[in-house]
Design an enzyme around this catalytic site. Structure first.
Site, PDB file in Angstrom:
ATOM      1  N   SER A 108      79.535  85.194 -35.763  1.00 33.60           N
ATOM      2  CA  SER A 108      78.403  84.524 -36.423  1.00 33.60           C
ATOM      3  C   SER A 108      78.033  83.277 -35.647  1.00 33.60           C
ATOM      4  O   SER A 108      78.906  82.622 -35.053  1.00 33.60           O
ATOM      5  CB  SER A 108      78.771  84.124 -37.850  1.00 33.60           C
ATOM      6  OG  SER A 108      77.794  83.238 -38.380  1.00 33.60           O
ATOM      7  N   TYR A 142      84.473  80.367 -43.866  1.00 36.62           N
ATOM      8  CA  TYR A 142      83.708  81.413 -43.176  1.00 36.62           C
ATOM      9  C   TYR A 142      83.519  81.023 -41.701  1.00 36.62           C
ATOM     10  O   TYR A 142      83.777  81.830 -40.796  1.00 36.62           O
ATOM     11  CB  TYR A 142      82.352  81.606 -43.860  1.00 36.62           C
ATOM     12  CG  TYR A 142      81.486  82.665 -43.216  1.00 36.62           C
ATOM     13  CD1 TYR A 142      81.785  84.019 -43.366  1.00 36.62           C
ATOM     14  CD2 TYR A 142      80.378  82.326 -42.442  1.00 36.62           C
ATOM     15  CE1 TYR A 142      81.006  84.997 -42.775  1.00 36.62           C
ATOM     16  CE2 TYR A 142      79.587  83.291 -41.843  1.00 36.62           C
ATOM     17  CZ  TYR A 142      79.900  84.631 -42.018  1.00 36.62           C
ATOM     18  OH  TYR A 142      79.132  85.605 -41.422  1.00 36.62           O
TER      19      TYR A 142
END
Ligand code: NDP
Length: 247
Positions: A142, A156
């Protein structure tokens, strides 16, 4: 569509929805036989497999919770048996839990780490036993590995940053065997995980050079390129595809 992946055999984790489903269909459209894993949606997973089959390739859906390392290894073995080998692994399955540090539950920390990081290691370790020279491993990281500009995303972001080091290190292990491993780092992409509507989406768009969400097919085509013969000199790389989120 070109058939540069003809006779290749691919496993995509988390292929029942979102980015993973788009990757399955894109690899199939370029001629690869595909296996996909899912955790809890067999109907959607088999619907994706049927769509892939309709493109003239072999396709199979396998239930495997990425949080369970034994299930991950079993899924890799089953894919290799069903497809007759393995040339491409796409570690896509991932989850997000957002909460600020004061509220973050340890159980959520452990589950994010198990699915987003440990499963990538476990699947890669199992898959490379089946791969020959020319093998390809592609992880979906990401852009948040580089930039986490809102509250609640620490764990995350940590999980996706961990993939950067993992990919760089494994590239050194596998380079002499002619197997590449790369980390694709998307920005906001319209999926169940991150819908392109609502208040949060408006915040995200303000952070981007291109003020729009990405489409799953924009990620899938990049993955297909990395899986193909033209990308043989790319390895150990963390590759941003994020509409300028990190610019
Ligand atoms: P979705 O939530 O839309 O889809 C997730 C997929 O992963 C589903 O197929 C789901 O299966 C599967 N999955 C989830 N948990 C598990 C598990 N424990 N075991 C096995 N499979 C599992 O997510 P996205 O498509 O948006 O995300 C895919 C990847 O892309 C993730 O790694 C995510 O972190 C990353 N990413 C996404 C971005 C975005 O904006 N969407 C941006 C940057 C990165 P099932 O249907 O059975 O639940």
């Amino acid at each position: 569509m070109n058939q540069s992946l003809k006779s290749k055999r691919a496993l995509v984790t988390g292929g029942s929805r979102g980015i993973g489903a788009a990757i399955v269909k894109r690899l199939a459209s370029e001629g690869a036989d595909v296996a996909l894993t899912y955790s809890s949606s067999p109907e959607r997973a088999w619907a994706v497999a049927k769509e892939a089959e309709a493109l003239g390739v072999k396709a199979v859906a396998i239930q495997a919770d990425s949080a369970d390392p034994e299930a991950v290894v079993a899924a890799v073995e089953r894919a290799a048996v069903d497809l007759g080998g393995l040339d491409i692994l796409v570690n896509n399955a991932g989850i997000a839990v957002m909460a600020p540090i004061d509220d973050f539950k340890l159980a959520d920390f452990d589950r994010i780490f198990a699915v987003n990081v440990r499963a990538v290691f476990v699947a890669t370790q199992a898959a490379v036993k089946h791969m020959k020279e020319g093998g390809r491993i592609i992880n979906i990281g990401s852009t948040n590995a580089e930039r986490m500009p809102f509250v609640g995303g620490s764990v995350y972001a940590m999980s996706k940053s961990a993939l950067q080091g993992l990919v760089q290190g494994i590239s050194r292990d596998l380079g002499p065997r002619g197997i590449t491993i790369n980390n694709v780092q998307p920005g906001p992409v319209d999926t169940d995980l991150n819908p392109a509507t609502g208040e949060f989406a408006e915040v995200m768009k303000k952070l981007m050079a291109l003020p729009r969400y990405g489409h799953v097919d924009e990620i899938a085509s990049f993955v297909a390129y990395l899986a193909g013969p033209e990308a043989g000199y790319i390895t150990g790389a963390n590759l941003m595809i994020d509409g300028g989120f990190s610019a």
